[in-house]
Design an enzyme around this catalytic site. Structure first.
Site, PDB file in Angstrom:
ATOM      1  N   HIS A   1     -42.829   9.503 -68.153  1.00 35.51           N
ATOM      2  CA  HIS A   1     -41.644   9.803 -67.353  1.00 35.51           C
ATOM      3  C   HIS A   1     -42.060  10.663 -66.169  1.00 35.51           C
ATOM      4  O   HIS A   1     -42.948  11.502 -66.300  1.00 35.51           O
ATOM      5  CB  HIS A   1     -40.601  10.563 -68.189  1.00 35.51           C
ATOM      6  CG  HIS A   1     -39.228  10.463 -67.622  1.00 35.51           C
ATOM      7  ND1 HIS A   1     -38.796  11.285 -66.622  1.00 35.51           N
ATOM      8  CD2 HIS A   1     -38.217   9.606 -67.885  1.00 35.51           C
ATOM      9  CE1 HIS A   1     -37.563  10.945 -66.307  1.00 35.51           C
ATOM     10  NE2 HIS A   1     -37.186   9.923 -67.042  1.00 35.51           N
TER      11      HIS A   1
ATOM     12  N   ASP B   1     -36.017   4.844 -73.552  1.00 29.39           N
ATOM     13  CA  ASP B   1     -36.022   3.393 -73.707  1.00 29.39           C
ATOM     14  C   ASP B   1     -36.847   2.918 -74.888  1.00 29.39           C
ATOM     15  O   ASP B   1     -36.719   1.776 -75.313  1.00 29.39           O
ATOM     16  CB  ASP B   1     -36.555   2.733 -72.424  1.00 29.39           C
ATOM     17  CG  ASP B   1     -35.572   2.916 -71.296  1.00 29.39           C
ATOM     18  OD1 ASP B   1     -34.376   2.748 -71.540  1.00 29.39           O
ATOM     19  OD2 ASP B   1     -36.000   3.248 -70.179  1.00 29.39           O
TER      20      ASP B   1
HETATM   21  N1  CMC Z   1     -48.763   3.367 -70.061  1.00 23.80           N
HETATM   22  C1  CMC Z   1     -50.033   3.616 -69.679  1.00 23.80           C
HETATM   23  N2  CMC Z   1     -50.359   4.503 -68.711  1.00 23.80           N
HETATM   24  C2  CMC Z   1     -49.354   5.158 -68.116  1.00 23.80           C
HETATM   25  C3  CMC Z   1     -48.014   4.964 -68.465  1.00 23.80           C
HETATM   26  C4  CMC Z   1     -47.726   4.028 -69.490  1.00 23.80           C
HETATM   27  N3  CMC Z   1     -46.474   3.801 -69.866  1.00 23.80           N
HETATM   28  N4  CMC Z   1     -47.214   5.745 -67.707  1.00 23.80           N
HETATM   29  C5  CMC Z   1     -48.046   6.427 -66.877  1.00 23.80           C
HETATM   30  N5  CMC Z   1     -49.335   6.080 -67.129  1.00 23.80           N
HETATM   31  C6  CMC Z   1     -50.522   6.664 -66.500  1.00 23.80           C
HETATM   32  C7  CMC Z   1     -50.646   6.221 -65.043  1.00 23.80           C
HETATM   33  O1  CMC Z   1     -51.385   5.016 -64.936  1.00 23.80           O
HETATM   34  C8  CMC Z   1     -51.347   7.416 -64.446  1.00 23.80           C
HETATM   35  O2  CMC Z   1     -52.699   7.344 -64.837  1.00 23.80           O
HETATM   36  P1  CMC Z   1     -53.879   7.961 -63.877  1.00 23.80           P
HETATM   37  O3  CMC Z   1     -53.579   9.422 -63.742  1.00 23.80           O
HETATM   38  O4  CMC Z   1     -55.152   7.669 -64.612  1.00 23.80           O
HETATM   39  O5  CMC Z   1     -53.775   7.211 -62.578  1.00 23.80           O
HETATM   40  C9  CMC Z   1     -50.743   8.605 -65.178  1.00 23.80           C
HETATM   41  O6  CMC Z   1     -50.324   8.084 -66.446  1.00 23.80           O
HETATM   42  C10 CMC Z   1     -49.568   9.246 -64.443  1.00 23.80           C
HETATM   43  O7  CMC Z   1     -48.556   8.257 -64.284  1.00 23.80           O
HETATM   44  P2  CMC Z   1     -47.751   7.966 -62.958  1.00 23.80           P
HETATM   45  O8  CMC Z   1     -47.767   6.498 -62.696  1.00 23.80           O
HETATM   46  O9  CMC Z   1     -48.202   8.880 -61.857  1.00 23.80           O
HETATM   47  O10 CMC Z   1     -46.301   8.394 -63.382  1.00 23.80           O
HETATM   48  P3  CMC Z   1     -44.991   8.168 -62.548  1.00 23.80           P
HETATM   49  O11 CMC Z   1     -44.262   9.442 -62.607  1.00 23.80           O
HETATM   50  O12 CMC Z   1     -45.265   7.617 -61.193  1.00 23.80           O
HETATM   51  O13 CMC Z   1     -44.248   7.014 -63.363  1.00 23.80           O
HETATM   52  C11 CMC Z   1     -43.046   5.944 -65.082  1.00 23.80           C
HETATM   53  C12 CMC Z   1     -43.351   7.272 -64.381  1.00 23.80           C
HETATM   54  C13 CMC Z   1     -41.895   6.135 -66.043  1.00 23.80           C
HETATM   55  C14 CMC Z   1     -42.635   4.888 -64.019  1.00 23.80           C
HETATM   56  C15 CMC Z   1     -44.326   5.462 -65.818  1.00 23.80           C
HETATM   57  O14 CMC Z   1     -44.685   6.417 -66.819  1.00 23.80           O
HETATM   58  C16 CMC Z   1     -44.146   4.091 -66.451  1.00 23.80           C
HETATM   59  O15 CMC Z   1     -44.355   3.088 -65.771  1.00 23.80           O
HETATM   60  N6  CMC Z   1     -43.756   4.028 -67.766  1.00 23.80           N
HETATM   61  C17 CMC Z   1     -43.463   2.754 -68.408  1.00 23.80           C
HETATM   62  C18 CMC Z   1     -42.088   2.247 -67.973  1.00 23.80           C
HETATM   63  C19 CMC Z   1     -40.951   3.036 -68.612  1.00 23.80           C
HETATM   64  O16 CMC Z   1     -40.938   3.274 -69.812  1.00 23.80           O
HETATM   65  N7  CMC Z   1     -39.947   3.386 -67.786  1.00 23.80           N
HETATM   66  C20 CMC Z   1     -38.728   4.061 -68.261  1.00 23.80           C
HETATM   67  C21 CMC Z   1     -38.607   5.456 -67.775  1.00 23.80           C
HETATM   68  S1  CMC Z   1     -37.331   6.355 -68.689  1.00 23.80           S
HETATM   69  C22 CMC Z   1     -35.861   5.615 -68.227  1.00 23.80           C
HETATM   70  C23 CMC Z   1     -35.456   6.045 -66.873  1.00 23.80           C
HETATM   71  O17 CMC Z   1     -35.071   7.231 -66.718  1.00 23.80           O
HETATM   72  O18 CMC Z   1     -35.498   5.221 -65.982  1.00 23.80           O
END
Ligand code: CMC
Length: 429
Positions: free
Chosen positions: A306, A363
């Site tokens: 998140h 989720d």
């Molecule tokens: N699986 C594997 N790796 C992950 C995941 C995941 N679900 N989420 C983040 N990472 C990794 C990401 O690749 C990055 O790695 P590195 O530092 O090596 O580059 C690190 O963790 C930090 O992640 P980020 O992409 O900078 O995080 P963000 O804040 O941009 O994205 C997120 C947040 C929710 C979009 C992401 O965690 C994600 O895609 N999760 C899966 C989709 C999901 O469950 N979404 C629902 C969110 S809750 C409902 C809502 O409020 O919308």
């Protein structure tokens, strides 16, 4: 505390005001920085940008805290209902009995769609995703009530918001019935919000849907837990559209579109698809976890991570408990839940997820609970949208009532080609 910050740029010092919110969140106000220095701030993905001041919802992602209008989500989940919470978010206070009755009556009075809207549903192919139908039809509602769009929106706010909050579930149920080739069910005024939605989804001309209090309560809880979540992608979209003085229906329809994506509300559907994929392949989850850690695989552990929570999502804790309760009360044994439990355990002990502070989010479990309630997978994100409507309306209201508010208009750092000449078509290569 000193309430200014100093920034040195090219040997010059600029003084910037700072401010502190009611929960001691601190911010540097950079709104005059460009005018003073020629510099803007760059924050890709807005991870460190406060786009507004708001009184609606507070999140402390490090401590795993979520409060609506100051009240902890755990307390609301235990003691309140979705409609009471909708009143809290939209009107800023918990309703008295008289206010709650008035609010509920207003929702009932506005639950019917304009009869002509039925024809619009006919135009969508049966394969349409219900989120596409939902956003289109929410926008279309305003066409049927033009009087609401003229004059001062503050004057129409009460009836307009009741219409939107009430009709979103009628539209959602109609979209589902249409996608299955089933006749639509009109709402029943005697039923409460969530029970009425279940009736519109599942009753048939030959058989009324038998309302089970366990199912009604569980779905009401899902709505309540999704009701607001400060400046997430869809809410920020609603505020962005509202800042241009677009109407409430247009603003919230845009919110539905933003919610649809799998990185946001679409994650609940994606979680179930992921669990199905793991189950069908005979994997116990470990292969999928390895793939999710490998950036080249293009896979992510859906339902994990998140932007704001770097701790357990408090909604996930509540929903996990509710999920266990519902499955045991309805005597459902679901192999996907076993896989989900294994995935959760493995990820919480895996250094990749631990180091990045990736915890299960709301989720991760909401899909399983909705499956137990027999909600079809393609409707999961629609359920999220119905739940989020009070939060969107409350945020729309904050923007609409802020007379000093300016249109939201971020800047950019341009990195494209500079001052190109126009080459006539015959000379182009
Ligand atoms: N699986 C594997 N790796 C992950 C995941 C995941 N679900 N989420 C983040 N990472 C990794 C990401 O690749 C990055 O790695 P590195 O530092 O090596 O580059 C690190 O963790 C930090 O992640 P980020 O992409 O900078 O995080 P963000 O804040 O941009 O994205 C997120 C947040 C929710 C979009 C992401 O965690 C994600 O895609 N999760 C899966 C989709 C999901 O469950 N979404 C629902 C969110 S809750 C409902 C809502 O409020 O919308």
């Amino acid at each position: 505390m000193d309430n200014t910050a100093e920034l040195k740029l090219n040997g010059k010092t600029f003084t910037l005001p700072t401010l502190e919110g009611t929960e001691q969140e601190r911010a540097v106000d950079v709104s005059q920085l460009r005018a003073q220095s020629g510099y803007i701030t760059l924050d890709d993905g807005y991870g460190n940008t406060g786009s507004c001041k708001s009184k609606i919802t507070f999140i402390d992602g490090d401590a795993g805290i979520l409060r609506y209008r100051g009240i902890p989500i755990e307390v609301l989940a235990e003691k309140s209902s979705f409609i009471e919470v909708a009143h809290l978010l939209i009107n800023g206070k918990l309703p008295t009995s008289a206010e709650l009755t008035r609010f509920s009556n207003l929702l009932t009075e506005n639950e019917l769609l304009h009869e002509d809207m039925k024809f619009h549903f006919e135009g969508f192919p049966t394969s349409s995703h219900p989120m596409a139908i939902l956003s289109s039809m929410i926008n279309a509602v305003s066409c049927f009530y033009p009087e609401l769009l003229s004059g001062d929106p503050k004057q129409h706010f009460e009836v307009e918001s009741a219409r939107l909050l009430s009709q979103v579930r009628t539209i959602a149920a109609f979209a589902f019935r249409k996608s299955r080739g089933l006749p639509i069910n009109y709402p029943k005024p005697a039923l409460k919000y969530t029970a009425n939605f279940l009736h519109m989804m599942f009753s048939n001309p030959y058989q009324e849907y038998a309302l089970d209090p366990v199912v009604v309560r569980a779905l009401d809880l899902i709505f309540l837990l999704h009701a607001d979540h400060e400046q997430n992608c869809s809410t920020a979209t609603v505020r962005m559209v509202a800042s241009s003085k677009a109407n409430m229906f247009a603003s919230c329809a845009a919110g539905v579109c933003a919610l649809w994506g799998p990185l946001h509300g679409g994650a609940n559907q994606a979680v179930l698809e992921m669990l199905d994929e793991i189950h069908a392949s005979g994997d116990d989850g470990s292969k999928f976890i390895n793939a999710a850690k490998d950036k080249k695989s293009g896979k992510k552990l859906m339902g994990f991570g998140h932007r704001v929570y770097k701790n357990y999502d408090p909604r996930a804790k509540i929903i996990k408990q509710a999920c266990d309760d519902v499955l045991s009360k309805l005597q459902i044994s679901d192999p996907l839940l076993d896989i989900a439990n294994k995935l959760e355990h493995a990820a919480l002990h895996d250094s990749y997820f631990v180091e990045r502070k990736l915890y299960p989010n709301v989720d991760f479990y909401s899909g399983i609970i909705m499956r137990a309630l027999k909600i079809p997978t393609e409707m999961f994100t629609v359920i999220f949208a119905i739940g989020r409507m009070p939060g969107w309306i409350a945020n729309y209201r904050e923007v609409m009532e802020d007379n000093s508010g300016r249109i939201y208009r971020p800047r950019q750092v341009y990195v494209g080609p500079v001052n190109q000449t126009y080459v006539p078509i015959k000379e182009r290569k």
